[in-house]
Design a protein around this motif. Structure first.
Motif, short mmCIF file in Angstrom:
data_model
loop_
_atom_site.label_atom_id
_atom_site.label_comp_id
_atom_site.label_asym_id
_atom_site.label_seq_id
_atom_site.Cartn_x
_atom_site.Cartn_y
_atom_site.Cartn_z
N UNK A 182 -9.59 12.34 -4.61
CA UNK A 182 -9.52 11.18 -3.47
C UNK A 182 -10.05 9.84 -3.37
N UNK A 183 -11.35 10.08 -3.93
CA UNK A 183 -12.34 9.19 -4.27
C UNK A 183 -11.69 8.13 -5.17
N UNK A 184 -11.71 6.85 -4.60
CA UNK A 184 -11.27 5.66 -5.59
C UNK A 184 -12.45 5.77 -6.92
N UNK A 185 -11.94 5.46 -8.04
CA UNK A 185 -12.75 5.61 -9.38
C UNK A 185 -12.13 4.64 -10.37
N UNK A 186 -12.29 3.50 -10.27
CA UNK A 186 -13.36 2.79 -9.36
C UNK A 186 -12.50 2.28 -8.26
N UNK A 187 -13.23 1.71 -7.12
CA UNK A 187 -12.59 1.16 -5.98
C UNK A 187 -12.13 -0.32 -6.50
N UNK A 188 -10.84 -0.51 -6.01
CA UNK A 188 -10.14 -1.83 -6.28
C UNK A 188 -9.80 -2.62 -4.88
N UNK A 189 -9.36 -3.86 -4.64
CA UNK A 189 -9.05 -4.52 -3.75
C UNK A 189 -7.71 -3.75 -3.18
N UNK A 190 -6.98 -3.18 -4.16
CA UNK A 190 -5.54 -2.59 -3.71
C UNK A 190 -5.94 -1.36 -2.80
N UNK A 191 -7.11 -0.61 -3.29
CA UNK A 191 -7.50 0.31 -2.29
C UNK A 191 -7.96 -0.25 -0.84
N UNK A 192 -8.60 -1.14 -0.58
CA UNK A 192 -8.74 -1.83 0.62
C UNK A 192 -7.67 -2.45 1.30
N UNK A 193 -6.86 -3.04 0.53
CA UNK A 193 -5.41 -3.54 1.14
C UNK A 193 -4.76 -2.27 1.52
N UNK A 194 -4.75 -1.11 0.89
CA UNK A 194 -4.02 0.09 1.23
C UNK A 194 -4.31 0.49 2.49
N UNK A 195 -5.80 0.67 2.89
CA UNK A 195 -6.08 0.84 3.90
C UNK A 195 -5.75 0.06 5.47
N UNK A 196 -5.93 -1.15 4.98
CA UNK A 196 -4.97 -1.99 6.06
C UNK A 196 -3.81 -1.89 6.19
N UNK A 197 -3.02 -1.73 5.35
CA UNK A 197 -1.65 -1.09 5.45
C UNK A 197 -1.52 -0.03 6.32
N UNK A 198 -2.05 1.05 5.81
CA UNK A 198 -2.01 2.37 6.51
C UNK A 198 -2.54 2.37 8.00
N UNK A 199 -3.66 1.64 8.19
CA UNK A 199 -3.92 1.47 9.63
C UNK A 199 -2.78 0.82 10.52
N UNK A 200 -2.31 -0.32 10.01
CA UNK A 200 -1.14 -1.09 10.51
C UNK A 200 0.06 -0.02 10.72
N UNK A 201 0.22 1.02 9.88
CA UNK A 201 1.35 1.92 9.89
C UNK A 201 0.85 2.99 11.27
N UNK A 202 -0.28 3.47 11.14
CA UNK A 202 -0.70 4.47 12.10
C UNK A 202 -0.38 3.79 13.72
#
Length: 352
Positions: A182-202
């Motif tokens: 599950x750990x982003x390897x490496x972290x990308x801005x798509x990962x950051x944007x994915x969290x924004x999207x997922x929290x918006x969905x929640x």
């Protein structure tokens, strides 16, 4: 019912993107390399009473860092732990759902202070560190939103299975997942944007999330790669052995975005201790210094300039320091801002 099955790393959750709305937007401002600077701010637009994006279908099931989390409805009472989660809630216009916050890494950026105004749960955090489970449960939350996995452990706000049995959901920033799958390897801005999207969905505010992501992508595209291939060290904390940004986390992502070469990029970790011997041998061209109340950027500069072994580093001799606030250096809504600040500061350095 919406169900997101267990998936490895980048495909770990389904991404649901709604139509853009004139809601929360993050506008980024540049800062100088002045050690005292905290410029660069996350700003939000007006928050509408309802969201114009597609609606979330509940129950919603997510695989979050290997833990299955089921939401029967949008959370109403939320405890946030770490600045990254508190700022995410504010940037999405969800500050009124926060009933308690803790372990904040620094002051809110000016624009988010307006969104937090009048909410004592944010302006007066319940704890300077991770709160205990008793204090958390006293607030009767239906969600604990944590920046680190360790925040929701038996030694922290409570173990995830225990809280679930008590009717309290937990959600950890996906970028902070520690298991390899599950750990982003490496972290990308798509990962950051994915969290924004997922929290918006929640929270059933998909339109706001889509608007925020669109604005951040636009601003990220405008970030200049003014690093010119220069080498850099990202010093977060510690003196005896500095704790620095390594090769797979937010520091590496931000430095790569502006065209800098991280001298610790070969370490496959988010953060790592790095000896002064290795730092002196690398002799980085620029030093990115994280400013925190417990380890200020100025204290780092004073150490570098007074220590016989470090004062001859090229970055120190030419005063090539760039300062970023701690809260913008962990994965979250301020990362694009950090990249913008860093790029702007690099233009002002003496490269002669």
């Amino acid at each position: 019912m919406s169900t997101v099955p267990t998936r490895p790393r980048r495909a770990r959750t389904r991404v649901l993107v709604g139509a853009a709305t004139a809601l929360a937007a993050v506008n980024l401002a540049a800062c100088s390399s002045d050690p005292g600077s905290s410029a660069g701010a996350v700003t939000t637009g007006s928050t509408a009473a309802t969201d114009a994006g597609p609606r979330t279908t509940y129950p919603l099931t997510l695989d979050n860092c290997g833990t299955t989390v089921a939401f029967q409805a949008a959370p109403d009472r939320v405890v946030t732990i770490k600045s990254s989660t508190t700022e995410m809630m504010l940037a999405l216009g969800l500050g009124d759902h926060v009933v308690g916050s803790a372990f904040l890494d620094g002051p809110l950026p000016d624009a988010l202070k307006t969104a937090a105004a009048g909410n004592d749960a944010i302006t007066k955090p319940m704890a300077a560190q991770v709160p205990g489970s008793e204090a958390v449960l006293a607030l009767q939350p239906d969600l604990v939103y944590a920046g680190w996995e360790s925040n929701v452990s038996a030694q922290g706000a409570g173990a995830r299975p225990t809280l679930a049995k008590l009717g309290v959901n937990t959600y950890v920033s996906p970028s902070a997942c520690q298991e390899k799958a599950y750990q982003p390897d490496p972290l990308t801005f798509d990962d950051v944007f994915g969290e924004i999207t997922e929290v918006g969905t929640i929270f059933d505010v998909q339109g706001r999330a889509a608007s925020l992501v669109a604005e951040q992508k636009k601003q990220l595209a405008a970030v200049a790669q003014d690093g010119g291939g220069h080498t850099a060290l990202w010093w977060s904390s510690g003196n005896g052995t500095p704790y620095v940004g390594a090769g797979i986390g937010a520091p590496e992502m931000i430095m790569k975005t502006v065209g800098l070469k991280n001298v610790a990029a070969d370490v496959p970790m988010t953060w790592t201790p790095l000896s002064w011997e290795k730092i002196i041998a690398a002799d980085p061209d620029v030093l990115v210094l994280v400013d925190a109340s417990w380890n200020t950027a100025q204290a780092k500069i004073d150490y570098l300039e007074s220590n016989g072994a470090t004062k001859n580093l090229q970055a120190v001799k030419h005063h090539r320091f760039v300062v970023l606030p701690f809260a913008s250096t962990e994965a979250g809504v301020r990362n694009v801002d950090a990249a913008t600040q860093l790029a702007a500061a690099l233009k002002k350095l003496d490269w002669s």
